[in-house]
Design a protein around this motif. Structure first.
Motif, PDB file in Angstrom:
ATOM      1  N   LEU A  41       1.872   1.884  -3.612  1.00  0.00           N
ATOM      2  CA  LEU A  41       0.826   2.276  -4.445  1.00  0.00           C
ATOM      3  C   LEU A  41       0.303   3.678  -4.083  1.00  0.00           C
ATOM      4  CD1 LEU A  41      -1.413  -1.068  -4.302  1.00  0.00           C
ATOM      5  CD2 LEU A  41      -0.089  -0.008  -6.330  1.00  0.00           C
ATOM      6  N   SER A  42       0.301   3.905  -3.000  1.00  0.00           N
ATOM      7  CA  SER A  42       0.058   5.328  -2.325  1.00  0.00           C
ATOM      8  C   SER A  42       1.101   6.292  -3.200  1.00  0.00           C
ATOM      9  CB  SER A  42       0.007   5.544  -1.049  1.00  0.00           C
ATOM     10  OG  SER A  42      -1.004   4.838  -0.375  1.00  0.00           O
ATOM     11  N   ALA A  43       2.217   6.071  -2.935  1.00  0.00           N
ATOM     12  CA  ALA A  43       3.535   6.899  -3.713  1.00  0.00           C
ATOM     13  C   ALA A  43       3.437   7.050  -5.095  1.00  0.00           C
ATOM     14  CB  ALA A  43       4.806   6.226  -3.330  1.00  0.00           C
ATOM     15  N   LEU A  44       2.877   5.918  -5.868  1.00  0.00           N
ATOM     16  CA  LEU A  44       2.827   6.077  -7.322  1.00  0.00           C
ATOM     17  C   LEU A  44       1.584   7.062  -7.753  1.00  0.00           C
ATOM     18  CD1 LEU A  44       3.420   2.155  -8.217  1.00  0.00           C
ATOM     19  CD2 LEU A  44       4.598   4.195  -8.960  1.00  0.00           C
ATOM     20  N   GLU A  45       0.668   6.760  -6.784  1.00  0.00           N
ATOM     21  CA  GLU A  45      -0.808   7.637  -6.988  1.00  0.00           C
ATOM     22  C   GLU A  45      -0.541   9.184  -6.896  1.00  0.00           C
ATOM     23  OE1 GLU A  45      -5.015   8.090  -5.104  1.00  0.00           O
ATOM     24  OE2 GLU A  45      -4.420   6.093  -5.491  1.00  0.00           O
ATOM     25  N   THR A  46       0.323   9.444  -5.760  1.00  0.00           N
ATOM     26  CA  THR A  46       0.558  10.508  -5.543  1.00  0.00           C
ATOM     27  C   THR A  46       1.336  11.358  -6.380  1.00  0.00           C
ATOM     28  OG1 THR A  46       0.235  10.194  -3.095  1.00  0.00           O
ATOM     29  CG2 THR A  46       1.805  12.176  -3.630  1.00  0.00           C
ATOM     30  N   ASN A  47       2.363  10.661  -7.141  1.00  0.00           N
ATOM     31  CA  ASN A  47       3.136  11.154  -8.042  1.00  0.00           C
ATOM     32  C   ASN A  47       3.015  10.742  -9.382  1.00  0.00           C
ATOM     33  OD1 ASN A  47       5.159  12.534  -6.075  1.00  0.00           O
ATOM     34  ND2 ASN A  47       5.059  10.464  -5.253  1.00  0.00           N
ATOM     35  N   ALA A  48       1.728  10.153  -9.851  1.00  0.00           N
ATOM     36  CA  ALA A  48       1.606   9.687 -11.044  1.00  0.00           C
ATOM     37  C   ALA A  48       1.720  10.913 -12.206  1.00  0.00           C
ATOM     38  CB  ALA A  48      -0.110   9.361 -11.039  1.00  0.00           C
ATOM     39  N   HIS A  49       1.678  12.184 -11.914  1.00  0.00           N
ATOM     40  CA  HIS A  49       1.553  13.291 -12.660  1.00  0.00           C
ATOM     41  C   HIS A  49       3.165  13.388 -13.211  1.00  0.00           C
ATOM     42  CE1 HIS A  49       2.632  14.983  -8.939  1.00  0.00           C
ATOM     43  NE2 HIS A  49       3.272  16.082  -9.423  1.00  0.00           N
ATOM     44  N   ARG A  83       5.887  -1.517 -13.955  1.00  0.00           N
ATOM     45  CA  ARG A  83       4.481  -1.811 -14.453  1.00  0.00           C
ATOM     46  C   ARG A  83       3.487  -1.842 -12.972  1.00  0.00           C
ATOM     47  NH1 ARG A  83       4.420   0.074 -19.508  1.00  0.00           N
ATOM     48  NH2 ARG A  83       6.155  -1.002 -20.560  1.00  0.00           N
ATOM     49  N   SER A  84       3.754  -2.520 -12.265  1.00  0.00           N
ATOM     50  CA  SER A  84       2.654  -2.854 -11.116  1.00  0.00           C
ATOM     51  C   SER A  84       3.117  -3.612  -9.916  1.00  0.00           C
ATOM     52  CB  SER A  84       1.554  -3.571 -11.621  1.00  0.00           C
ATOM     53  OG  SER A  84       1.711  -4.879 -12.045  1.00  0.00           O
ATOM     54  N   VAL A  85       2.650  -3.285  -8.911  1.00  0.00           N
ATOM     55  CA  VAL A  85       2.730  -4.263  -7.762  1.00  0.00           C
ATOM     56  C   VAL A  85       1.437  -5.056  -7.623  1.00  0.00           C
ATOM     57  CG1 VAL A  85       2.853  -4.280  -5.125  1.00  0.00           C
ATOM     58  CG2 VAL A  85       3.995  -2.379  -6.539  1.00  0.00           C
ATOM     59  N   GLY A  86       1.477  -6.278  -7.565  1.00  0.00           N
ATOM     60  CA  GLY A  86       0.164  -7.190  -7.487  1.00  0.00           C
ATOM     61  C   GLY A  86       0.543  -8.420  -7.126  1.00  0.00           C
ATOM     62  N   THR A  87      -0.533  -9.261  -7.345  1.00  0.00           N
ATOM     63  CA  THR A  87      -0.500 -10.951  -6.860  1.00  0.00           C
ATOM     64  C   THR A  87       0.142 -11.459  -8.138  1.00  0.00           C
ATOM     65  OG1 THR A  87      -2.428 -10.485  -5.741  1.00  0.00           O
ATOM     66  CG2 THR A  87      -1.729 -12.841  -6.237  1.00  0.00           C
ATOM     67  N   ASP A 116      12.865  -1.808   1.770  1.00  0.00           N
ATOM     68  CA  ASP A 116      13.345  -0.772   2.653  1.00  0.00           C
ATOM     69  C   ASP A 116      12.696   0.457   2.081  1.00  0.00           C
ATOM     70  OD1 ASP A 116      14.819   1.330   3.889  1.00  0.00           O
ATOM     71  OD2 ASP A 116      16.791   0.246   3.777  1.00  0.00           O
ATOM     72  N   TYR A 117      11.739   1.111   2.996  1.00  0.00           N
ATOM     73  CA  TYR A 117      10.821   2.231   2.493  1.00  0.00           C
ATOM     74  C   TYR A 117      11.443   3.542   3.447  1.00  0.00           C
ATOM     75  CZ  TYR A 117       7.075   5.195   2.678  1.00  0.00           C
ATOM     76  OH  TYR A 117       6.027   6.348   2.555  1.00  0.00           O
ATOM     77  N   LEU A 118      11.632   4.412   2.623  1.00  0.00           N
ATOM     78  CA  LEU A 118      12.088   5.713   3.099  1.00  0.00           C
ATOM     79  C   LEU A 118      11.190   6.884   2.805  1.00  0.00           C
ATOM     80  CD1 LEU A 118      14.206   7.623   4.880  1.00  0.00           C
ATOM     81  CD2 LEU A 118      15.515   7.530   2.677  1.00  0.00           C
ATOM     82  N   ASN A 119      10.460   7.356   3.605  1.00  0.00           N
ATOM     83  CA  ASN A 119       9.771   8.669   3.393  1.00  0.00           C
ATOM     84  C   ASN A 119      10.448  10.001   3.832  1.00  0.00           C
ATOM     85  OD1 ASN A 119       7.861  10.862   3.333  1.00  0.00           O
ATOM     86  ND2 ASN A 119       5.948   9.385   3.700  1.00  0.00           N
ATOM     87  N   LEU A 120      10.975  10.648   2.777  1.00  0.00           N
ATOM     88  CA  LEU A 120      11.975  11.877   3.235  1.00  0.00           C
ATOM     89  C   LEU A 120      11.037  13.051   3.864  1.00  0.00           C
ATOM     90  CD1 LEU A 120      14.025  11.975   0.094  1.00  0.00           C
ATOM     91  CD2 LEU A 120      14.850  11.291   2.208  1.00  0.00           C
ATOM     92  N   LYS A 121       9.710  13.029   3.382  1.00  0.00           N
ATOM     93  CA  LYS A 121       8.727  14.310   3.995  1.00  0.00           C
ATOM     94  C   LYS A 121       8.834  13.958   5.397  1.00  0.00           C
ATOM     95  CE  LYS A 121       6.246  15.398  -0.050  1.00  0.00           C
ATOM     96  NZ  LYS A 121       4.855  15.628  -0.856  1.00  0.00           N
ATOM     97  N   GLN A 175       0.764  -1.118   0.072  1.00  0.00           N
ATOM     98  CA  GLN A 175      -0.139   0.005   0.079  1.00  0.00           C
ATOM     99  C   GLN A 175       0.896   1.285   0.020  1.00  0.00           C
ATOM    100  OE1 GLN A 175      -3.223   0.195  -0.626  1.00  0.00           O
ATOM    101  NE2 GLN A 175      -2.911   2.178  -0.795  1.00  0.00           N
ATOM    102  N   LEU A 176       1.821   1.125   0.464  1.00  0.00           N
ATOM    103  CA  LEU A 176       2.832   2.331   0.659  1.00  0.00           C
ATOM    104  C   LEU A 176       3.345   2.761  -0.794  1.00  0.00           C
ATOM    105  CD1 LEU A 176       4.991   1.511   3.648  1.00  0.00           C
ATOM    106  CD2 LEU A 176       3.428   3.331   3.490  1.00  0.00           C
TER     107      LEU A 176
END
Length: 169
Positions: free
Chosen positions: A16-24, A50-54, A138-143, A13-14
């Motif tokens: 997917l959310s990052a991709l959606e937020t930065n889709a532009h 391309r994607s994250v999925g099953t 390894d997930y890093l959120n700079l904000k 979900q992290l």
């Protein structure tokens, strides 16, 4: 620091959310893939995320990357997944898979004959999709200055147990 167990891929979900937020931002669809050549030399190339999925093969969460040439035979991923990735690309992107000898020096003297690609025809042999089944994310959120490490432990053949650890950025 805390450890939290989870059966599902909590990092999915992290991403997917990052991709959606930065889709532009079009450049966010590209990632770097580092490998080692058969003779032991490092190799790095840009690939299309391309994607994250099953997983179509393993049934677990995975990352699918398309747009690779000469890295792996596409027989590992079902044809329907290759076709979906192929047709989600623009016609100009698909034409790039028809150039001769990717990675070799371009011969300027060779006349460029029109490359013919049927827009309704499926993927060419040079196009493949890779499936990555990560053991660690390894997930890093700079904000927020938050860093989480997700480690996978297999339980049997098809199940995973994810351990989440908050670490210093």
């Amino acid at each position: 620091m805390s450890l939290t167990p989870s059966m599902a891929a909590p990092w999915k979900q992290l991403i997917l959310s990052a991709l959606e937020t930065n889709a532009h931002l079009k450049h966010n669809r590209f990632i770097q893939l580092a490998t080692v050549t058969p003779n032991g030399q490092p190799s790095n190339r840009t690939v299309v995320f391309r994607s994250v999925g099953t997983s179509p093969i393993h049934g677990s969460n995975s990352v699918l990357v398309g747009g690779l040439t000469s890295l792996m035979h596409h027989i590992l991923i079902p044809q329907s997944y290759r076709e979906k990735a192929w047709f989600s690309s623009s016609l100009n992107s698909r034409l790039q898979y028809l150039v001769p000898h990717p990675g070799l020096p371009r011969i300027v003297d060779e006349p460029e004959e029109g490359v013919d690609l049927d827009p309704l025809k499926g993927p060419v042999n040079a196009f493949c999709v890779l499936e990555f089944d990560p053991e660690k994310v390894d997930y890093l959120n700079l904000k927020t200055n938050e860093r989480l490490v997700y480690k996978s432990e297999k339980i049997g053949d098809r199940m995973r147990h994810w351990v989440i650890q908050e670490v210093n950025p």
